[in-house]
Design an enzyme around this catalytic site. Sequence first.
Site, mmCIF file in Angstrom:
data_model
loop_
_atom_site.group_PDB
_atom_site.id
_atom_site.type_symbol
_atom_site.label_atom_id
_atom_site.label_comp_id
_atom_site.label_asym_id
_atom_site.label_seq_id
_atom_site.Cartn_x
_atom_site.Cartn_y
_atom_site.Cartn_z
ATOM 1 N N ASP A 65 0.471 11.027 4.273
ATOM 2 C CA ASP A 65 0.767 10.280 3.038
ATOM 3 C C ASP A 65 0.604 11.220 1.847
ATOM 4 O O ASP A 65 -0.501 11.677 1.533
ATOM 5 C CB ASP A 65 -0.196 9.091 2.919
ATOM 6 C CG ASP A 65 0.154 8.197 1.741
ATOM 7 O OD1 ASP A 65 0.372 7.002 1.952
ATOM 8 O OD2 ASP A 65 0.206 8.718 0.594
ATOM 9 N N ARG B 76 5.434 1.628 -1.567
ATOM 10 C CA ARG B 76 6.121 1.078 -0.410
ATOM 11 C C ARG B 76 5.207 0.075 0.256
ATOM 12 O O ARG B 76 4.093 0.428 0.651
ATOM 13 C CB ARG B 76 6.436 2.247 0.528
ATOM 14 C CG ARG B 76 7.555 2.006 1.475
ATOM 15 C CD ARG B 76 7.911 3.299 2.166
ATOM 16 N NE ARG B 76 6.837 3.812 2.995
ATOM 17 C CZ ARG B 76 7.031 4.482 4.126
ATOM 18 N NH1 ARG B 76 8.260 4.717 4.540
ATOM 19 N NH2 ARG B 76 6.023 4.928 4.824
ATOM 20 N N ASP C 52 -1.935 10.116 -0.903
ATOM 21 C CA ASP C 52 -3.330 10.224 -0.452
ATOM 22 C C ASP C 52 -3.763 11.683 -0.340
ATOM 23 O O ASP C 52 -4.883 12.036 -0.732
ATOM 24 C CB ASP C 52 -3.504 9.533 0.906
ATOM 25 C CG ASP C 52 -3.468 8.016 0.788
ATOM 26 O OD1 ASP C 52 -3.622 7.499 -0.330
ATOM 27 O OD2 ASP C 52 -3.288 7.357 1.829
ATOM 28 N N THR D 265 6.534 -4.317 5.109
ATOM 29 C CA THR D 265 8.001 -4.387 5.085
ATOM 30 C C THR D 265 8.656 -3.016 4.901
ATOM 31 O O THR D 265 9.852 -2.865 5.154
ATOM 32 C CB THR D 265 8.466 -5.270 3.908
ATOM 33 O OG1 THR D 265 8.067 -4.631 2.682
ATOM 34 C CG2 THR D 265 7.857 -6.659 3.978
HETATM 35 C C1 PRP Z 1 5.627 7.352 -0.701
HETATM 36 C C2 PRP Z 1 6.472 8.460 -1.288
HETATM 37 C C3 PRP Z 1 7.762 7.757 -1.635
HETATM 38 C C4 PRP Z 1 7.874 6.741 -0.540
HETATM 39 C C5 PRP Z 1 8.868 7.238 0.451
HETATM 40 O O1 PRP Z 1 5.064 6.569 -1.684
HETATM 41 O O2 PRP Z 1 5.880 9.087 -2.382
HETATM 42 O O3 PRP Z 1 7.743 7.159 -2.906
HETATM 43 O O4 PRP Z 1 6.582 6.630 0.071
HETATM 44 O O5 PRP Z 1 9.124 6.288 1.421
HETATM 45 P P1 PRP Z 1 10.565 5.600 1.582
HETATM 46 O O6 PRP Z 1 11.589 6.698 1.527
HETATM 47 O O7 PRP Z 1 10.469 4.978 2.942
HETATM 48 O O8 PRP Z 1 10.733 4.594 0.497
HETATM 49 P P2 PRP Z 1 3.962 5.439 -1.334
HETATM 50 O O9 PRP Z 1 4.608 4.137 -1.052
HETATM 51 O O10 PRP Z 1 3.056 5.984 -0.263
HETATM 52 O O11 PRP Z 1 3.202 5.259 -2.718
HETATM 53 P P3 PRP Z 1 2.022 6.127 -3.337
HETATM 54 O O12 PRP Z 1 2.594 7.476 -3.670
HETATM 55 O O13 PRP Z 1 1.638 5.376 -4.549
HETATM 56 O O14 PRP Z 1 0.925 6.221 -2.309
HETATM 57 N N1 URA Z 2 5.472 8.394 2.380
HETATM 58 C C1 URA Z 2 4.621 9.418 2.615
HETATM 59 O O1 URA Z 2 3.780 9.758 1.778
HETATM 60 N N2 URA Z 2 4.725 10.070 3.796
HETATM 61 C C2 URA Z 2 5.626 9.746 4.730
HETATM 62 O O2 URA Z 2 5.664 10.383 5.786
HETATM 63 C C3 URA Z 2 6.491 8.669 4.467
HETATM 64 C C4 URA Z 2 6.405 8.024 3.269
#
Ligand code: PRP
Ligand code: URA
Length: 206
Positions: free
Chosen positions: A197, A101, A200, A105
Amino acid sequence: MQTIVEHPLIRVHITALRAKETGADAFRNHLTAISRLLAFPALADLAIEPVRVVTPLTETEGGRLRAVPVLVPVLRAGLGMVEGFRDVIPDAIVSHLGMYRDHQTLLPVRYYSNFPKDCGTHPFIVLDPMLATGGSAVDAIDYLKSEGVRNIRVVAVIAAPEGMARVFETHPDVHVYAGVQDQRLNQQGYILPGLGDAGDRQFGTV
Ligand code: PRP
Ligand code: URA
Protein backbone atom coordinates in the site's frame (compact mmCIF):
# COMPACT_ATOMS: atom_id res chain seq x y z
CA MET A 1 -1.56 6.54 -25.35
CA GLN A 2 0.55 4.69 -22.81
CA THR A 3 4.28 4.95 -22.16
CA ILE A 4 6.36 2.73 -19.90
CA VAL A 5 9.40 4.87 -19.18
CA GLU A 6 12.51 2.70 -19.47
CA HIS A 7 15.42 4.06 -17.46
CA PRO A 8 18.01 2.17 -15.39
CA LEU A 9 17.67 4.61 -12.47
CA ILE A 10 13.90 4.20 -12.42
CA ARG A 11 14.40 0.44 -12.20
CA VAL A 12 16.87 0.84 -9.33
CA HIS A 13 14.56 3.14 -7.35
CA ILE A 14 11.48 0.95 -7.96
CA THR A 15 13.45 -2.03 -6.64
CA ALA A 16 14.04 -0.09 -3.42
CA LEU A 17 10.34 0.85 -3.19
CA ARG A 18 9.34 -2.80 -3.58
CA ALA A 19 11.64 -4.06 -0.81
CA LYS A 20 9.56 -4.58 2.31
CA GLU A 21 12.41 -3.50 4.59
CA THR A 22 12.53 -0.01 3.01
CA GLY A 23 11.25 2.37 5.70
CA ALA A 24 9.00 5.41 5.26
CA ASP A 25 11.81 7.96 5.02
CA ALA A 26 13.80 6.06 2.38
CA PHE A 27 10.56 5.22 0.56
CA ARG A 28 9.75 8.92 0.24
CA ASN A 29 13.25 9.71 -1.07
CA HIS A 30 13.11 6.99 -3.72
CA LEU A 31 9.63 8.09 -4.76
CA THR A 32 10.83 11.67 -5.16
CA ALA A 33 13.78 10.52 -7.29
CA ILE A 34 11.52 8.42 -9.56
CA SER A 35 9.07 11.30 -9.89
CA ARG A 36 11.84 13.61 -11.03
CA LEU A 37 12.86 11.07 -13.69
CA LEU A 38 9.26 10.52 -14.83
CA ALA A 39 8.69 14.26 -15.07
CA PHE A 40 11.00 14.58 -18.09
CA PRO A 41 9.10 12.31 -20.51
CA ALA A 42 5.73 13.29 -19.05
CA LEU A 43 6.38 16.99 -19.65
CA ALA A 44 8.30 16.68 -22.91
CA ASP A 45 5.45 18.03 -25.06
CA LEU A 46 4.54 21.05 -22.92
CA ALA A 47 3.76 24.01 -25.16
CA ILE A 48 6.18 26.92 -24.97
CA GLU A 49 6.05 30.33 -26.59
CA PRO A 50 9.00 32.36 -27.83
CA VAL A 51 10.44 35.09 -25.66
CA ARG A 52 13.40 37.43 -26.21
CA VAL A 53 16.17 37.17 -23.62
CA VAL A 54 19.10 39.53 -23.14
CA THR A 55 22.35 37.78 -22.23
CA PRO A 56 25.39 39.69 -20.87
CA LEU A 57 26.72 39.68 -24.47
CA THR A 58 23.74 39.92 -26.81
CA GLU A 59 20.08 39.15 -27.29
CA THR A 60 18.55 35.87 -28.39
CA GLU A 61 15.31 33.93 -28.53
CA GLY A 62 14.26 31.71 -25.63
CA GLY A 63 11.03 30.09 -24.54
CA ARG A 64 8.59 30.19 -21.66
CA LEU A 65 5.72 27.89 -20.77
CA ARG A 66 2.50 28.88 -22.51
CA ALA A 67 0.46 27.80 -19.48
CA VAL A 68 1.54 26.84 -15.98
CA PRO A 69 1.00 23.10 -15.40
CA VAL A 70 -1.31 21.96 -12.62
CA LEU A 71 -0.10 18.98 -10.58
CA VAL A 72 -2.95 16.87 -9.21
CA PRO A 73 -1.66 14.58 -6.44
CA VAL A 74 -4.27 11.98 -5.54
CA LEU A 75 -4.30 11.76 -1.72
CA ARG A 76 -2.63 10.26 0.02
CA ALA A 77 -0.01 8.44 -2.02
CA GLY A 78 0.24 11.03 -4.80
CA LEU A 79 1.66 13.53 -2.30
CA GLY A 80 4.98 11.72 -2.52
CA MET A 81 5.33 12.62 -6.20
CA VAL A 82 4.84 16.37 -5.81
CA GLU A 83 8.34 17.27 -4.68
CA GLY A 84 10.03 15.54 -7.64
CA PHE A 85 7.77 17.32 -10.12
CA ARG A 86 8.18 20.69 -8.39
CA ASP A 87 11.95 20.27 -8.60
CA VAL A 88 11.60 20.65 -12.36
CA ILE A 89 8.60 23.02 -12.49
CA PRO A 90 8.83 25.09 -9.28
CA ASP A 91 5.95 27.40 -10.19
CA ALA A 92 3.51 24.56 -10.94
CA ILE A 93 0.07 24.91 -9.36
CA VAL A 94 -0.76 22.05 -6.98
CA SER A 95 -4.42 21.01 -6.83
CA HIS A 96 -5.07 18.22 -4.34
CA LEU A 97 -7.65 15.56 -5.06
CA GLY A 98 -8.75 13.53 -2.03
CA MET A 99 -9.77 10.00 -2.88
CA TYR A 100 -9.54 6.57 -1.30
CA ARG A 101 -10.45 3.13 -2.50
CA ASP A 102 -13.17 1.40 -0.54
CA HIS A 103 -11.62 -1.84 0.73
CA GLN A 104 -14.75 -3.92 0.05
CA THR A 105 -15.94 -2.60 -3.29
CA LEU A 106 -12.53 -1.32 -4.54
CA LEU A 107 -14.46 1.71 -5.84
CA PRO A 108 -12.94 5.18 -5.42
CA VAL A 109 -14.52 7.57 -2.92
CA ARG A 110 -13.81 11.26 -3.59
CA TYR A 111 -13.67 13.49 -0.49
CA TYR A 112 -11.71 16.65 -1.36
CA SER A 113 -10.70 18.86 -4.27
CA ASN A 114 -9.21 22.31 -4.66
CA PHE A 115 -8.70 23.58 -8.20
CA PRO A 116 -7.99 26.94 -9.87
CA LYS A 117 -11.09 28.77 -11.16
CA ASP A 118 -10.08 28.77 -14.80
CA CYS A 119 -9.00 25.20 -15.58
CA GLY A 120 -9.33 25.37 -19.35
CA THR A 121 -5.89 26.51 -20.46
CA HIS A 122 -3.62 24.58 -18.09
CA PRO A 123 -2.08 21.16 -18.71
CA PHE A 124 -3.09 18.87 -15.81
CA ILE A 125 -0.85 16.10 -14.52
CA VAL A 126 -2.51 13.51 -12.27
CA LEU A 127 0.06 12.05 -9.86
CA ASP A 128 -0.58 8.69 -8.20
CA PRO A 129 2.13 6.06 -7.74
CA MET A 130 -0.28 3.11 -8.06
CA LEU A 131 -2.56 2.41 -11.03
CA ALA A 132 -4.28 -0.81 -9.93
CA THR A 133 -7.87 -1.41 -11.11
CA GLY A 134 -7.74 2.06 -12.68
CA GLY A 135 -10.90 3.12 -10.82
CA SER A 136 -9.21 6.05 -9.04
CA ALA A 137 -7.49 7.33 -12.18
CA VAL A 138 -10.68 7.10 -14.25
CA ASP A 139 -12.65 8.91 -11.54
CA ALA A 140 -9.96 11.62 -11.30
CA ILE A 141 -10.07 12.12 -15.09
CA ASP A 142 -13.90 12.13 -15.11
CA TYR A 143 -13.82 14.82 -12.45
CA LEU A 144 -11.25 16.97 -14.28
CA LYS A 145 -13.20 16.72 -17.53
CA SER A 146 -16.41 17.70 -15.72
CA GLU A 147 -14.54 20.85 -14.61
CA GLY A 148 -13.68 21.68 -18.21
CA VAL A 149 -10.11 20.35 -18.29
CA ARG A 150 -9.05 18.92 -21.64
CA ASN A 151 -5.27 18.55 -21.46
CA ILE A 152 -4.75 15.67 -19.00
CA ARG A 153 -1.97 13.20 -18.45
CA VAL A 154 -1.53 10.61 -15.69
CA VAL A 155 1.81 9.67 -14.15
CA ALA A 156 2.13 6.47 -12.12
CA VAL A 157 5.12 4.56 -10.79
CA ILE A 158 3.67 1.02 -10.97
CA ALA A 159 0.77 0.13 -13.24
CA ALA A 160 -1.22 -3.09 -13.47
CA PRO A 161 -2.26 -4.21 -16.97
CA GLU A 162 -5.89 -4.07 -15.79
CA GLY A 163 -5.60 -0.40 -14.81
CA MET A 164 -3.76 0.58 -17.97
CA ALA A 165 -6.45 -1.08 -20.10
CA ARG A 166 -9.28 0.54 -18.12
CA VAL A 167 -7.92 4.08 -18.49
CA PHE A 168 -7.25 3.53 -22.18
CA GLU A 169 -10.74 2.16 -22.85
CA THR A 170 -12.45 4.97 -20.92
CA HIS A 171 -10.23 7.91 -21.81
CA PRO A 172 -8.17 7.11 -24.92
CA ASP A 173 -7.20 10.80 -25.20
CA VAL A 174 -5.29 10.71 -21.89
CA HIS A 175 -1.60 9.80 -22.01
CA VAL A 176 -0.49 7.53 -19.15
CA TYR A 177 3.19 7.38 -18.16
CA ALA A 178 4.38 4.65 -15.79
CA GLY A 179 7.77 3.51 -14.51
CA VAL A 180 6.89 -0.17 -14.88
CA GLN A 181 3.98 -2.42 -15.77
CA ASP A 182 3.59 -5.26 -13.27
CA GLN A 183 2.04 -8.71 -13.71
CA ARG A 184 -1.52 -8.53 -12.38
CA LEU A 185 -3.83 -7.74 -9.46
CA ASN A 186 -4.45 -10.11 -6.56
CA GLN A 187 -7.95 -10.83 -5.22
CA GLN A 188 -7.82 -7.79 -2.92
CA GLY A 189 -6.98 -5.53 -5.85
CA TYR A 190 -3.30 -5.13 -4.92
CA ILE A 191 -0.68 -5.07 -7.65
CA LEU A 192 1.66 -8.09 -7.89
CA PRO A 193 4.56 -7.99 -7.33
CA GLY A 194 3.88 -4.32 -6.52
CA LEU A 195 5.06 -2.62 -3.35
CA GLY A 196 2.09 -3.00 -1.01
CA ASP A 197 0.00 0.00 0.00
CA ALA A 198 1.79 3.10 -1.26
CA GLY A 199 0.06 5.43 1.22
CA ASP A 200 0.86 3.24 4.21
CA ARG A 201 4.47 2.66 3.11
CA GLN A 202 5.03 6.40 2.75
CA PHE A 203 3.36 7.59 5.91
CA GLY A 204 4.19 4.70 8.24
CA THR A 205 0.57 3.66 8.76
CA VAL A 206 1.27 0.02 7.92
C1 PRP B 1 -4.29 3.81 -3.64
C2 PRP B 1 -3.47 4.52 -4.70
C3 PRP B 1 -4.51 4.89 -5.73
C4 PRP B 1 -5.46 3.74 -5.66
C5 PRP B 1 -5.20 2.84 -6.82
O1 PRP B 1 -4.94 4.70 -2.82
O2 PRP B 1 -2.77 5.61 -4.21
O3 PRP B 1 -5.14 6.11 -5.47
O4 PRP B 1 -5.20 3.05 -4.43
O5 PRP B 1 -6.14 1.83 -6.89
P1 PRP B 1 -7.17 1.70 -8.11
O6 PRP B 1 -6.39 1.89 -9.37
O7 PRP B 1 -7.68 0.30 -7.95
O8 PRP B 1 -8.24 2.73 -7.92
P2 PRP B 1 -5.72 4.22 -1.49
O9 PRP B 1 -7.13 3.89 -1.80
O10 PRP B 1 -4.91 3.13 -0.84
O11 PRP B 1 -5.76 5.54 -0.61
P3 PRP B 1 -4.65 6.15 0.34
O12 PRP B 1 -3.51 6.60 -0.54
O13 PRP B 1 -5.33 7.28 1.00
O14 PRP B 1 -4.21 5.06 1.30
N1 URA C 1 -3.09 0.80 -3.99
C1 URA C 1 -1.87 0.59 -3.45
O1 URA C 1 -1.36 1.39 -2.67
N2 URA C 1 -1.21 -0.54 -3.81
C2 URA C 1 -1.72 -1.44 -4.66
O2 URA C 1 -1.06 -2.45 -4.94
C3 URA C 1 -3.00 -1.20 -5.19
C4 URA C 1 -3.65 -0.06 -4.86
